[in-house]
Design an enzyme around this catalytic site. Structure first.
Site, mmCIF file in Angstrom:
data_model
loop_
_atom_site.group_PDB
_atom_site.id
_atom_site.type_symbol
_atom_site.label_atom_id
_atom_site.label_comp_id
_atom_site.label_asym_id
_atom_site.label_seq_id
_atom_site.Cartn_x
_atom_site.Cartn_y
_atom_site.Cartn_z
ATOM 1 N N LEU A 17 0.852 -1.201 0.000
ATOM 2 C CA LEU A 17 0.000 0.000 0.000
ATOM 3 C C LEU A 17 0.883 1.245 0.000
ATOM 4 O O LEU A 17 0.998 1.942 1.001
ATOM 5 C CB LEU A 17 -0.924 -0.002 1.219
ATOM 6 C CG LEU A 17 -2.248 -0.706 1.042
ATOM 7 C CD1 LEU A 17 -3.088 -0.605 2.299
ATOM 8 C CD2 LEU A 17 -3.032 -0.172 -0.146
ATOM 9 N N HIS A 18 1.525 1.485 -1.115
ATOM 10 C CA HIS A 18 2.385 2.652 -1.268
ATOM 11 C C HIS A 18 2.001 3.376 -2.554
ATOM 12 O O HIS A 18 1.443 2.784 -3.458
ATOM 13 C CB HIS A 18 3.860 2.233 -1.342
ATOM 14 C CG HIS A 18 4.315 1.492 -0.123
ATOM 15 N ND1 HIS A 18 4.571 2.115 1.064
ATOM 16 C CD2 HIS A 18 4.513 0.172 0.097
ATOM 17 C CE1 HIS A 18 4.916 1.210 1.961
ATOM 18 N NE2 HIS A 18 4.884 0.006 1.401
ATOM 19 N N ALA A 19 2.321 4.649 -2.628
ATOM 20 C CA ALA A 19 2.117 5.461 -3.830
ATOM 21 C C ALA A 19 0.725 5.300 -4.444
ATOM 22 O O ALA A 19 -0.265 5.559 -3.785
ATOM 23 C CB ALA A 19 3.212 5.195 -4.836
ATOM 24 N N PRO A 21 -1.307 2.668 -5.353
ATOM 25 C CA PRO A 21 -2.318 1.826 -4.691
ATOM 26 C C PRO A 21 -2.840 2.454 -3.394
ATOM 27 O O PRO A 21 -4.019 2.341 -3.087
ATOM 28 C CB PRO A 21 -1.571 0.526 -4.400
ATOM 29 C CG PRO A 21 -0.446 0.494 -5.371
ATOM 30 C CD PRO A 21 -0.055 1.933 -5.584
#
Length: 88
Positions: A17-19, A21
């Protein structure tokens, strides 16, 4: 009556769950009136807060709990699980 819906899920997203997404996740969470939280270990964050979600540092293969409380809690959890469960 507001109900609490909780679902344990293993994050399948390649980048976690980075950037992008994370932004998509927060945007989706914002569509619901329910209070939605993401729980990882002893940490908990508001799923509607990009800073909160990013601070959780959720990587691929991480087990998280999605918890929603409100009248549309079930739909919210379903939609958010669909995001973190994608194999990209």
């Amino acid at each position: 009556m507001s109900m609490i819906v909780e679902k344990k899920v293993i994050v399948q997203l390649e980048t976690g769950l980075h950037a992008r997404p994370a932004a998509e996740f927060v945007q989706e969470a914002g569509k619901y009136v329910s209070e939605i939280h993401i729980v990882k270990g002893s940490k908990e964050a508001n799923a509607k807060s990009i800073m909160g979600v990013m601070a959780m540092a959720v990587g691929k293969g991480t087990e998280i709990i999605l918890r929603a409380k409100g009248k549309d809690a079930e739909q919210a959890i379903e939609a958010l699980v669909a995001i973190v469960d994608r194999h990209e």
